[in-house]
Motif scaffolding. Structure first.
Motif, PDB file in Angstrom:
ATOM      1  N   GLU A  40       5.354   0.639   4.656  1.00 33.00           N
ATOM      2  CA  GLU A  40       6.608  -0.004   4.293  1.00 33.00           C
ATOM      3  C   GLU A  40       6.356  -1.436   3.841  1.00 33.00           C
ATOM      4  O   GLU A  40       5.646  -2.202   4.508  1.00 33.00           O
ATOM      5  CB  GLU A  40       7.571  -0.034   5.482  1.00 33.00           C
ATOM      6  CG  GLU A  40       8.396   1.206   5.661  1.00 33.00           C
ATOM      7  CD  GLU A  40       9.456   1.019   6.734  1.00 33.00           C
ATOM      8  OE1 GLU A  40      10.291   1.927   6.869  1.00 33.00           O
ATOM      9  OE2 GLU A  40       9.451  -0.003   7.431  1.00 33.00           O
ATOM     10  N   LYS A  88      -0.018   4.169   1.842  1.00 35.85           N
ATOM     11  CA  LYS A  88       1.144   3.329   1.581  1.00 35.85           C
ATOM     12  C   LYS A  88       1.884   3.087   2.888  1.00 35.85           C
ATOM     13  O   LYS A  88       2.091   4.004   3.679  1.00 35.85           O
ATOM     14  CB  LYS A  88       2.082   4.008   0.581  1.00 35.85           C
ATOM     15  CG  LYS A  88       3.322   3.203   0.249  1.00 35.85           C
ATOM     16  CD  LYS A  88       4.187   3.899  -0.786  1.00 35.85           C
ATOM     17  CE  LYS A  88       5.432   3.082  -1.100  1.00 35.85           C
ATOM     18  NZ  LYS A  88       6.275   3.740  -2.127  1.00 35.85           N
ATOM     19  N   THR A 123       9.442   9.383   1.391  1.00 34.59           N
ATOM     20  CA  THR A 123       8.602   8.585   0.493  1.00 34.59           C
ATOM     21  C   THR A 123       8.604   9.087  -0.945  1.00 34.59           C
ATOM     22  O   THR A 123       8.363   8.324  -1.867  1.00 34.59           O
ATOM     23  CB  THR A 123       7.144   8.575   0.976  1.00 34.59           C
ATOM     24  OG1 THR A 123       6.608   9.897   0.857  1.00 34.59           O
ATOM     25  CG2 THR A 123       7.054   8.115   2.421  1.00 34.59           C
ATOM     26  N   ASP A 180       7.091  15.402  -0.425  1.00 32.41           N
ATOM     27  CA  ASP A 180       7.791  15.137  -1.684  1.00 32.41           C
ATOM     28  C   ASP A 180       8.523  16.369  -2.211  1.00 32.41           C
ATOM     29  O   ASP A 180       9.082  16.334  -3.303  1.00 32.41           O
ATOM     30  CB  ASP A 180       6.839  14.589  -2.745  1.00 32.41           C
ATOM     31  CG  ASP A 180       5.532  15.368  -2.861  1.00 32.41           C
ATOM     32  OD1 ASP A 180       5.127  16.011  -1.886  1.00 32.41           O
ATOM     33  OD2 ASP A 180       4.914  15.323  -3.942  1.00 32.41           O
ATOM     34  N   PRO A 183       5.884   4.819   6.649  1.00 34.34           N
ATOM     35  CA  PRO A 183       7.224   5.102   6.120  1.00 34.34           C
ATOM     36  C   PRO A 183       8.027   6.091   6.951  1.00 34.34           C
ATOM     37  O   PRO A 183       9.245   5.986   7.052  1.00 34.34           O
ATOM     38  CB  PRO A 183       6.951   5.649   4.716  1.00 34.34           C
ATOM     39  CG  PRO A 183       5.527   6.084   4.738  1.00 34.34           C
ATOM     40  CD  PRO A 183       4.828   5.176   5.695  1.00 34.34           C
ATOM     41  N   ASN A 184       7.357   7.079   7.555  1.00 31.71           N
ATOM     42  CA  ASN A 184       8.040   8.022   8.438  1.00 31.71           C
ATOM     43  C   ASN A 184       6.993   8.771   9.261  1.00 31.71           C
ATOM     44  O   ASN A 184       5.808   8.759   8.922  1.00 31.71           O
ATOM     45  CB  ASN A 184       8.955   8.989   7.650  1.00 31.71           C
ATOM     46  CG  ASN A 184       8.196   9.945   6.759  1.00 31.71           C
ATOM     47  OD1 ASN A 184       7.472  10.815   7.232  1.00 31.71           O
ATOM     48  ND2 ASN A 184       8.342   9.780   5.443  1.00 31.71           N
ATOM     49  N   CYS A 194      12.334  14.481   5.652  1.00 28.00           N
ATOM     50  CA  CYS A 194      10.938  14.136   5.356  1.00 28.00           C
ATOM     51  C   CYS A 194       9.935  15.251   5.662  1.00 28.00           C
ATOM     52  O   CYS A 194       8.737  15.075   5.420  1.00 28.00           O
ATOM     53  CB  CYS A 194      10.519  12.908   6.166  1.00 28.00           C
ATOM     54  SG  CYS A 194      11.596  11.473   5.994  1.00 28.00           S
ATOM     55  N   GLU A 217       6.275  10.802  -1.979  1.00 25.04           N
ATOM     56  CA  GLU A 217       4.849  10.796  -2.296  1.00 25.04           C
ATOM     57  C   GLU A 217       4.118  11.786  -1.398  1.00 25.04           C
ATOM     58  O   GLU A 217       4.691  12.357  -0.477  1.00 25.04           O
ATOM     59  CB  GLU A 217       4.279   9.386  -2.110  1.00 25.04           C
ATOM     60  CG  GLU A 217       4.918   8.365  -3.049  1.00 25.04           C
ATOM     61  CD  GLU A 217       4.185   7.041  -3.037  1.00 25.04           C
ATOM     62  OE1 GLU A 217       2.953   7.050  -2.822  1.00 25.04           O
ATOM     63  OE2 GLU A 217       4.838   6.009  -3.232  1.00 25.04           O
TER      64      GLU A 217
END
Length: 311
Positions: A104, A102, A94, A244, A111-112, A240, A96
Motif C-alpha cells: 500500500e 507491491k 489489487t 485479479d 494490500p490484503n 479479494c 494484480e
C-alpha cells in the motif's frame, strides 16, 4: 425441501462428470511437487450447516492446501490479535497477480490478506513466541477448522522455502517498511509450512463451512473463531479471494471463495454451506478451470449467488 436437504440429495458425481471434459488450463510449475499433479484429478465436497457432508469420486484425494490456507490464517491472526490485525494489513483488492511485489502506498502494508504479502504478514502475527510456535498455532487452528488432524507435506514445505525468492523479496520489502516485524526467513518458513498442509475436498469444505456458520465447525460443534472474525474473513474473500479475477468470479458465481495454485477452491456461503473443489489445471489468474465451472453450476443450481433476487 430446505437447503440442507438439497445438499444431501445433490449429485456431486454428476456435476463432476459435467466438468471433466473441460481440458483448458495448465498445472502450475511453481514447485516440482505441484508440477507433478495429475491434470485429470477432480474431487468435490459440500458441507451443510447441520454438518451433513457429501463428497464426489476423488473427493478423498490429498493435496497441499497452498493459497486456500490464506483465509484461515487471516482468521487466526484476527482471533489472536482481537481483530487488531486489521490495522496491519489492508483489505482492498489489487487487480494484480497474487505475488505482485507491491505494498500500500503511504502505509507499507500488504494490500490484503489474500495475496502473498498479506499472508506472510498474517502468518507472522498469530500467537507464538517464535516461528516454530507460530507454525504450531496455525496447525492447531487449521485442524480445528477441518475438524480433524492435518499433516504437512515436508517436501512441499521445504520446496516453498527453497524456491520462494519472490516471497522473500516481499518479506524483505515489508521489513524495510517496518510492517513485518519478524525475520524474513521466519515469515517464509511459517507461511510455506501452512501452504504445505495436506487436505482433501471434504476437509477443505468443512473449513469453508466453519466460516459460513459464523466460526463454529458444523461437524464438531467447536467454536473456532468469533462470528465477527468469520464475517470479516468472508467479506475479504468476496472481494479479494480470486485475485485479479475476483470481480468476474463474484458476477458469475456470487459466493465468497479462495482459489489456490494447487487447483483447490474453497467456498463459504454464509449461513448456507461450505464447499471445496480440487482440480489442478489453472487459468491465467491461478484458478482451477474445472473448479470455476463447477462452482458456477453449483451456485446456479442451489441458488447460492449472494446477489440473486429470491423468488
Amino acid at each position: 425441501m430446505n437447503l440442507a436437504d438439497d445438499v444431501r440429495s445433490y449429485d456431486l458425481d454428476a456435476l463432476r462428470e459435467r466438468v471433466l471434459p473441460e481440458t483448458a488450463g495448465s498445472v502450475t510449475e511453481s514447485i516440482p511437487q505441484l508440477a507433478e499433479a495429475d491434470p485429470d484429478l477432480c474431487g468435490m465436497a459440500l458441507v451443510a450447516m447441520d454438518g451433513a457432508v457429501r463428497t464426489s469420486r476423488q473427493g478423498e484425494a490429498a493435496f497441499s492446501i497452498q493459497s486456500a490456507v490464506k483465509p484461515f490464517v487471516f482468521a487466526l491472526a484476527l482471533q489472536d490479535t482481537d481483530r487488531a490485525a486489521l490495522e496491519r494489513v489492508g483489505i482492498e483488492p489489487t487487480g494484480e497477480a497474487f505475488d505482485a511485489v507491491k505494498l500500500e502506498s503511504g502505509t507499507g502494508r500488504p494490500p490484503n490478506p489474500m495475496v502473498n504479502a498479506g499472508a506472510l504478514l498474517t502468518s507472522s502475527i498469530v500467537d507464538g513466541r517464535d516461528a516454530g510456535a507460530r507454525s504450531e498455532r496455525i496447525a492447531a487452528g487449521l485442524a480445528a477448522f477441518a475438524g480433524r488432524p492435518l499433516q504437512v507435506d515436508e517436501e512441499v514445505a521445504a520446496a516453498e522455502q527453497r524456491l520462494g525468492d519472490r516471497n522473500l523479496a516481499l518479506a524483505h520489502l515489508m521489513r524495510s517498511e517496518g510492517t513485518l516485524r519478524v525475520e524474513a526467513e521466519d515469515a517464509i518458513g511459517v507461511y510455506g509450512r501452512a501452504c504445505a498442509t495436506l487436505v482433501d475436498a471434504a476437509a477443505l469444505a468443512v473449513m469453508g463451512a466453519t466460516l459460513a456458520s459464523g466460526g463454529v465447525n458444523p461437524c464438531t460443534g467447536e467454536r473456532v473463531v468469533s462470528s465477527e472474525v468469520a464475517r470479516d474473513v468472508i467479506s475479504v474473500m468476496a472481494t479479494c479471494g480470486v485475485y485479479d479475477g475476483s470481480g468476474r468470479w463474484m458476477r458469475e458465481v456470487g459466493v465468497p471463495a479462495k482459489s489456490s495454485v494447487s487447483g483447490a477452491i474453497v467456498l463459504a456461503s454464509p449461513g448456507l454451506l461450505g464447499a471445496a473443489i480440487f482440480s489442478p489445471p489453472l487459468d491465467d489468474q491461478g484458478t482451477s478451470v474445472r473448479g470455476h465451472r463447477a462452482s458456477a453450476l453449483l451456485s446456479a443450481e442451489l441458488g447460492l449467488h449472494a446477489f440473486r433476487v429470491p423468488r
